[in-house]
Enzyme design. Structure first.
Site, PDB file in Angstrom:
ATOM      1  N   SER A 119      69.247 -65.940  76.028  1.00  0.00           N
ATOM      2  CA  SER A 119      68.625 -64.733  75.490  1.00  0.00           C
ATOM      3  C   SER A 119      69.534 -63.529  75.626  1.00  0.00           C
ATOM      4  O   SER A 119      69.260 -62.483  75.043  1.00  0.00           O
ATOM      5  CB  SER A 119      67.357 -64.397  76.268  1.00  0.00           C
ATOM      6  OG  SER A 119      66.560 -65.502  76.458  1.00  0.00           O
ATOM      7  N   HIS A 140      69.819 -68.763  68.998  1.00  0.00           N
ATOM      8  CA  HIS A 140      68.744 -68.181  69.816  1.00  0.00           C
ATOM      9  C   HIS A 140      67.394 -68.138  69.090  1.00  0.00           C
ATOM     10  O   HIS A 140      67.229 -67.374  68.137  1.00  0.00           O
ATOM     11  CB  HIS A 140      69.168 -66.772  70.274  1.00  0.00           C
ATOM     12  CG  HIS A 140      68.164 -66.111  71.151  1.00  0.00           C
ATOM     13  ND1 HIS A 140      67.862 -64.779  71.064  1.00  0.00           N
ATOM     14  CD2 HIS A 140      67.374 -66.619  72.137  1.00  0.00           C
ATOM     15  CE1 HIS A 140      66.918 -64.488  71.952  1.00  0.00           C
ATOM     16  NE2 HIS A 140      66.607 -65.579  72.610  1.00  0.00           N
ATOM     17  N   GLU A 152      68.686 -66.105  65.877  1.00  0.00           N
ATOM     18  CA  GLU A 152      69.936 -65.341  65.987  1.00  0.00           C
ATOM     19  C   GLU A 152      71.099 -66.324  66.155  1.00  0.00           C
ATOM     20  O   GLU A 152      71.028 -67.215  67.004  1.00  0.00           O
ATOM     21  CB  GLU A 152      69.880 -64.392  67.187  1.00  0.00           C
ATOM     22  CG  GLU A 152      68.909 -63.244  66.993  1.00  0.00           C
ATOM     23  CD  GLU A 152      68.847 -62.301  68.195  1.00  0.00           C
ATOM     24  OE1 GLU A 152      68.774 -61.090  67.992  1.00  0.00           O
ATOM     25  OE2 GLU A 152      68.856 -62.789  69.346  1.00  0.00           O
ATOM     26  N   ASN A 190      66.614 -58.810  71.693  1.00  0.00           N
ATOM     27  CA  ASN A 190      66.300 -58.492  73.091  1.00  0.00           C
ATOM     28  C   ASN A 190      66.861 -57.150  73.536  1.00  0.00           C
ATOM     29  O   ASN A 190      66.318 -56.514  74.438  1.00  0.00           O
ATOM     30  CB  ASN A 190      66.788 -59.607  74.015  1.00  0.00           C
ATOM     31  CG  ASN A 190      65.842 -60.796  73.968  1.00  0.00           C
ATOM     32  OD1 ASN A 190      64.661 -60.625  73.694  1.00  0.00           O
ATOM     33  ND2 ASN A 190      66.359 -61.980  74.216  1.00  0.00           N
TER      34      ASN A 190
HETATM   35  N1  CAA Z   1      52.259 -73.090  68.135  1.00  0.00           N
HETATM   36  C1  CAA Z   1      51.643 -73.048  66.945  1.00  0.00           C
HETATM   37  N2  CAA Z   1      50.881 -72.015  66.536  1.00  0.00           N
HETATM   38  C2  CAA Z   1      50.707 -70.998  67.388  1.00  0.00           C
HETATM   39  C3  CAA Z   1      51.303 -70.976  68.668  1.00  0.00           C
HETATM   40  C4  CAA Z   1      52.111 -72.096  69.022  1.00  0.00           C
HETATM   41  N3  CAA Z   1      52.757 -72.177  70.194  1.00  0.00           N
HETATM   42  N4  CAA Z   1      50.951 -69.835  69.270  1.00  0.00           N
HETATM   43  C5  CAA Z   1      50.207 -69.159  68.423  1.00  0.00           C
HETATM   44  N5  CAA Z   1      50.051 -69.830  67.273  1.00  0.00           N
HETATM   45  C6  CAA Z   1      49.386 -69.369  66.072  1.00  0.00           C
HETATM   46  C7  CAA Z   1      47.887 -69.467  66.040  1.00  0.00           C
HETATM   47  O1  CAA Z   1      47.449 -70.647  65.499  1.00  0.00           O
HETATM   48  C8  CAA Z   1      47.514 -68.259  65.139  1.00  0.00           C
HETATM   49  O2  CAA Z   1      47.774 -68.440  63.787  1.00  0.00           O
HETATM   50  P1  CAA Z   1      47.077 -67.498  62.628  1.00  0.00           P
HETATM   51  O3  CAA Z   1      47.617 -66.127  62.815  1.00  0.00           O
HETATM   52  O4  CAA Z   1      47.529 -68.138  61.356  1.00  0.00           O
HETATM   53  O5  CAA Z   1      45.621 -67.596  62.910  1.00  0.00           O
HETATM   54  C9  CAA Z   1      48.450 -67.257  65.569  1.00  0.00           C
HETATM   55  O6  CAA Z   1      49.624 -67.990  65.998  1.00  0.00           O
HETATM   56  C10 CAA Z   1      47.830 -66.401  66.598  1.00  0.00           C
HETATM   57  O7  CAA Z   1      47.537 -67.176  67.712  1.00  0.00           O
HETATM   58  P2  CAA Z   1      46.511 -66.806  68.873  1.00  0.00           P
HETATM   59  O8  CAA Z   1      45.284 -66.189  68.289  1.00  0.00           O
HETATM   60  O9  CAA Z   1      46.356 -67.977  69.746  1.00  0.00           O
HETATM   61  O10 CAA Z   1      47.264 -65.753  69.747  1.00  0.00           O
HETATM   62  P3  CAA Z   1      47.852 -64.406  69.309  1.00  0.00           P
HETATM   63  O11 CAA Z   1      47.041 -63.754  68.269  1.00  0.00           O
HETATM   64  O12 CAA Z   1      48.108 -63.679  70.564  1.00  0.00           O
HETATM   65  O13 CAA Z   1      49.222 -64.822  68.618  1.00  0.00           O
HETATM   66  C11 CAA Z   1      51.588 -64.956  68.771  1.00  0.00           C
HETATM   67  C12 CAA Z   1      50.240 -65.409  69.322  1.00  0.00           C
HETATM   68  C13 CAA Z   1      51.954 -65.797  67.559  1.00  0.00           C
HETATM   69  C14 CAA Z   1      52.553 -65.254  69.871  1.00  0.00           C
HETATM   70  C15 CAA Z   1      51.520 -63.460  68.348  1.00  0.00           C
HETATM   71  O14 CAA Z   1      50.904 -62.709  69.345  1.00  0.00           O
HETATM   72  C16 CAA Z   1      52.890 -62.881  68.100  1.00  0.00           C
HETATM   73  O15 CAA Z   1      53.488 -63.068  67.081  1.00  0.00           O
HETATM   74  N6  CAA Z   1      53.374 -62.155  69.120  1.00  0.00           N
HETATM   75  C17 CAA Z   1      54.718 -61.617  69.134  1.00  0.00           C
HETATM   76  C18 CAA Z   1      55.626 -62.670  69.681  1.00  0.00           C
HETATM   77  C19 CAA Z   1      57.013 -62.160  69.842  1.00  0.00           C
HETATM   78  O16 CAA Z   1      57.318 -60.994  69.720  1.00  0.00           O
HETATM   79  N7  CAA Z   1      57.914 -63.101  70.148  1.00  0.00           N
HETATM   80  C20 CAA Z   1      59.283 -62.764  70.423  1.00  0.00           C
HETATM   81  C21 CAA Z   1      59.429 -62.621  71.892  1.00  0.00           C
HETATM   82  S1  CAA Z   1      61.072 -62.226  72.303  1.00  0.00           S
HETATM   83  C22 CAA Z   1      61.827 -63.686  72.429  1.00  0.00           C
HETATM   84  O17 CAA Z   1      61.286 -64.740  72.339  1.00  0.00           O
HETATM   85  C23 CAA Z   1      63.259 -63.623  72.713  1.00  0.00           C
HETATM   86  C24 CAA Z   1      63.650 -63.954  74.093  1.00  0.00           C
HETATM   87  O18 CAA Z   1      64.752 -64.405  74.265  1.00  0.00           O
HETATM   88  C25 CAA Z   1      62.813 -63.582  75.271  1.00  0.00           C
END
Ligand code: CAA
Length: 283
Positions: A119, A140, A152, A190
């Protein structure tokens, strides 16, 4: 590269499992490597739950069991010897990553392609652990890998054009949208996202508002899908802290200094969703 390339994913945590799932869904045969049975069981359950969610929305094109059958688990690195693509996704700790690459170096051949899902660490320094740095790249994924579209792609100083083209096309085969980043701490996402989470923790520490309301400010006021504190819990607060330290040590010491409250949560083992407690509590 063979049509039926075999993929090794090193690390069966939330990222490694999700990455394995993405490759298996795209038709690749995947070997996931980690310490042993308990971790493998957790990984299988994680992948099953994710595939069921996707299936309920008709987002998988074949039987879940077919995808699962393409994934196997190993605790011995030599079992990965027949793989063509190696993707490292262990915990964000430089010494753990380098020791994994040093061990991996024993089974690589000149045709192996190797990528890190780091990351924040320098791709150049991780590439120096493998015998063919021209075949090495940063690849990434974002969390959760089966859902997030971005990938990425980061070249090391010796990554060949051929390796870059291969991984760029691979990202598209996995139905992701690749972007290029310079080999700079935290790359693009990040570098921007993690200081925002740190700032939210500072606001909480200074009692600007409650955790729920800080998150509401970003979900309702800026249309973020998840507030920054809930997002920190999803990523893992130990990972957030590790990335901040990399930014702090390699960019600007004061700008990226971790908030004391974040350090305190990590020291107490409140790491977010994975320990069922972070800024929120989980079932
Ligand atoms: N697999 C499959 N589907 C999933 C899932 C998974 N692991 N997690 C969530 N989903 C799907 C759900 O089915 C749902 O789909 P719809 O919108 O079509 O209904 C949707 O995603 C929402 O799911 P939930 O209601 O369970 O939960 P949520 O509303 O909190 O959504 C989320 C979860 C998709 C993670 C959403 O909150 C989101 O997009 N959040 C932002 C995530 C983000 O910013 N990620 C980047 C992080 S930084 C990174 O990763 C880099 C690093 O190096 C640290």
């Amino acid at each position: 590269m063979k049509e039926n390339a075999k993929v090794a994913v090193l690390g069966a945590g939330q990222m490694g499992s999700g990455i394995g799932q993405v490759f298996a869904t795209a038709g690749y045969s995947v070997k996931i490597y980690d310490l042993g049975k308990q971790i493998f069981e957790k990984s299988r359950n994680r992948i099953r739950a994710s595939l069921e969610k996707l299936e309920s929305k008709c987002l998988v094109c074949e039987k879940i069991s077919n995808i699962e059958n393409r994934i196997s688990y190993y605790a011995k690195m030599e079992k990965l010897q027949d793989c063509d693509i190696f993707l490292e996704s262990v915990f964000e700790d430089f010494s753990i990553k380098t020791s994994i690459f040093c061990e991996l170096a024993n089974i690589l051949t000149e045709s192996s392609r190797v990528a890190t899902n780091t990351s924040s660490y320098s791709v150049a320094s991780l590439a120096s652990c493998v015998p063919w740095p021209e075949k090495f790249i940063g690849f990434h994924f974002m969390n959760p890998p089966p859902v997030m579209e971005l990938l990425e792609v980061i070249r090391g100083p010796r990554t060949s054009d051929e390796t870059f083209d291969f991984f760029w096309q691979l990202a598209k085969k996995l139905k992701k949208t690749p972007i290029i980043s310079k080999d700079s701490p935290g790359f693009v996402l990040n570098r921007i996202l993690i200081p925002m989470i740190n700032e939210a923790v500072s606001a909480l520490q200074e009692n600007v508002s409650s955790a729920e309301q800080i998150d509401a400010a970003l979900t309702l006021g800026a249309h973020h899908p998840l507030g920054p504190l809930a997002l920190g819990d999803l990523i893992g607060l130990d990972t957030v802290l590790a990335i901040l330290k990399t930014l702090q040590n390699n960019l600007d010491g004061s700008k990226y200094a971790p908030c004391p409250l974040l350090e305190d949560y990590v020291a107490r083992g409140f790491l977010g969703k994975k320990t069922k407690r972070g800024f929120y509590e989980y079932e």
